[in-house]
Design an enzyme around this catalytic site. Structure first.
Site, PDB file in Angstrom:
ATOM      1  N   TRP A 101       0.835  -1.219   0.000  1.00 50.47           N
ATOM      2  CA  TRP A 101       0.000   0.000   0.000  1.00 50.47           C
ATOM      3  C   TRP A 101       0.856   1.250   0.000  1.00 50.47           C
ATOM      4  O   TRP A 101       0.536   2.231  -0.659  1.00 50.47           O
ATOM      5  CB  TRP A 101      -0.997  -0.024   1.160  1.00 50.47           C
ATOM      6  N   ASP A 171      -1.159   6.660   6.475  1.00 54.24           N
ATOM      7  CA  ASP A 171      -2.299   5.796   6.149  1.00 54.24           C
ATOM      8  C   ASP A 171      -2.487   4.840   7.330  1.00 54.24           C
ATOM      9  O   ASP A 171      -1.615   4.006   7.601  1.00 54.24           O
ATOM     10  CB  ASP A 171      -1.962   5.024   4.867  1.00 54.24           C
ATOM     11  N   LYS A 195     -11.997  -1.666   7.576  1.00 51.30           N
ATOM     12  CA  LYS A 195     -11.293  -2.666   8.366  1.00 51.30           C
ATOM     13  C   LYS A 195     -11.709  -2.583   9.835  1.00 51.30           C
ATOM     14  O   LYS A 195     -12.135  -3.566  10.431  1.00 51.30           O
ATOM     15  CB  LYS A 195      -9.785  -2.495   8.214  1.00 51.30           C
TER      16      LYS A 195
HETATM   17  C1  LIG Z   1      -3.165   0.025   4.616  1.00 50.48           C
HETATM   18  C2  LIG Z   1      -4.075   0.102   3.435  1.00 50.48           C
HETATM   19  N1  LIG Z   1      -4.064   1.203   2.669  1.00 50.48           N
HETATM   20  C3  LIG Z   1      -4.857   1.318   1.607  1.00 50.48           C
HETATM   21  C4  LIG Z   1      -5.711   0.310   1.228  1.00 50.48           C
HETATM   22  C5  LIG Z   1      -6.588   0.493   0.015  1.00 50.48           C
HETATM   23  O1  LIG Z   1      -7.864   0.770   0.442  1.00 50.48           O
HETATM   24  P1  LIG Z   1      -9.093   0.963  -0.550  1.00 50.48           P
HETATM   25  O2  LIG Z   1      -9.442  -0.371  -1.064  1.00 50.48           O
HETATM   26  O3  LIG Z   1     -10.135   1.571   0.337  1.00 50.48           O
HETATM   27  O4  LIG Z   1      -8.675   1.901  -1.619  1.00 50.48           O
HETATM   28  C6  LIG Z   1      -5.785  -0.836   1.992  1.00 50.48           C
HETATM   29  C7  LIG Z   1      -6.739  -1.893   1.604  1.00 50.48           C
HETATM   30  O5  LIG Z   1      -6.789  -2.998   1.933  1.00 50.48           O
HETATM   31  C8  LIG Z   1      -4.924  -0.956   3.110  1.00 50.48           C
HETATM   32  O6  LIG Z   1      -4.918  -2.064   3.857  1.00 50.48           O
END
Ligand SMILES: Cc1ncc(COP(=O)(O)O)c(C=O)c1O
Length: 360
Positions: A101, A171, A195
């Site tokens: 991510w 994030d 989550k």
């Molecule tokens: C730490 C983290 N950041 C970003 C994301 C991406 O999220 P989204 O699917 O809401 O774009 C995730 C998704 O699993 C994640 O675990």
């Protein structure tokens, strides 16, 4: 009714109390004669829902007054673009790449300016958090970016990086509200809610007010400017209203549990049960450095792909769902977010012990 223990990394388990309340209010929310799904976002009833949600979140996280709370859409992934578009005033930012991510965020930022990868743990399959006490922070960096809890790999920063005075952007999608944080250390702290907080479709951005302005990258769409949403109290356009309503219920639930200190204690207790077993098991083993272990996502392997698959299958039959590791890493992963009860982790460990006995 039959509920399973759901170890999904997201969308993930929500408190049963919240689900039951939402079900009870489905046909008639608070005397309005309609569901929140059917309600105008300009109605007084919805304004109260979003105002209360924000107030409860502010209380839970002790958010200082000079921060705005925004309820947005587009998932956490949309922030990968929105952050550089709004914050890269000098066209440069530093990224610490500790997983997929963070890597995606870094790659996206390269479209909008110079995104420097100043540290990474990719050399060891992202199984640790690099030492961030003295990184080569770029002089012109407008911010330093991290992914605080790495959902796929199961690592978590135990200490924030030394940004040498630069703005920290984090994030926290997979550790949101799992323990207390000092919001004042961040310029932006954000996460998708699917989550630890609510249904997919809402992303919460907590942003210091001085970072919100019209001075954004040329061509930035109206919807991707923080100012658009901050000026309109997250109601510039139709917001993800039902999702916000559920988030609000989870905030109330968290307050009832005793807030984030209490959640931290509970989460530590749950994680300890599983990690202690992994450390003594002769079959299973954890895949990340102990000092960097996440309280929320616990990856583990047997070392044998076929046995891993057998475990996932038999666990499912025993009512322990979604234990398969991320498609890019294999093995297993148990996500044990706030709403996973201690009994769920107990059931998992009991099952793992039995599986170990039968398969060693
Ligand atoms: C730490 C983290 N950041 C970003 C994301 C991406 O999220 P989204 O699917 O809401 O774009 C995730 C998704 O699993 C994640 O675990």
């Amino acid at each position: 009714m039959s509920r399973v223990y759901n170890f999904s990394a997201g969308p993930a388990v929500l408190p049963e109390e919240v689900l039951s309340e939402a079900a009870a209010e489905m046909m008639d929310y608070n005397g309005t004669g309609m569901s929140v799904m059917e309600m105008s976002h300009r109605s007084q009833a919805f304004q109260e829902i979003i105002d209360t949600a924000e107030a409860d979140l502010r209380e839970l996280m002790n958010i200082p007054d000079n921060y705005k709370v925004l309820f947005l859409q587009g998932g956490a992934s949309q922030q990968f673009a929105m952050i550089p578009m709004n914050l890269m005033k000098h066209g440069e930012a530093d990224y610490i790449v500790t997983g997929q991510w963070a890597k995606k965020a870094w790659q996206e930022a390269q479209k909008y300016g110079k995104a420097n990868k100043i540290a990474t743990s990719e050399d060891k399959t992202f199984s640790y958090i690099p030492d961030c006490s003295d990184l080569p922070i770029s002089e012109n960096a407008d911010y330093v970016y991290i992914c605080e809890n790495n959902t796929i790999y199961g690592t978590k920063y135990k200490e924030l990086p030394n940004t040498k005075g630069k703005i920290l952007v984090s994030d926290v999608s997979s550790c949101f509200l799992s323990e207390p944080v000092d919001v004042s250390k961040y310029g932006i702290i954000y996460g998708g809610v699917q989550k630890n907080i609510g249904p997919a479709g809402v992303v919460i951005v907590i942003i210091r007010e001085d970072l919100i302005s019209d001075d954004v990258l040329e061509g930035t769409p109206t919807m991707l400017k923080y100012k658009t949403h901050a000026d309109a109290g997250s109601l510039y356009n139709t917001p993800p209203a039902y999702g916000i309503y559920i988030c609000g219920k989870v905030f109330k639930w968290l307050k009832k549990q005793g807030g984030l200190e209490a959640m931290k204690e509970r989460n530590e207790k749950k994680a300890k049960l599983l990690y202690d077993y992994l450390d003594e098991s002769r079959l299973f083993k954890g895949t990340v450095e102990k000092k960097d272990r996440s309280l929320m996502n616990v990856p583990f392997v047997t070392g044998d792909k076929e046995l891993d698959a057998k475990f996932v299958k038999e666990a499912k039959e025993a009512g322990l769902e979604n234990l398969k590791g991320h498609r890019t890493v294999g093995g297993m992963r148990a996500s044990i977010y706030n709403a996973m009860p201690y009994e769920g982790v107990e059931a998992l460990v009991t099952f793992m012990k039995k599986f170990e006995e039968a398969n060693l």
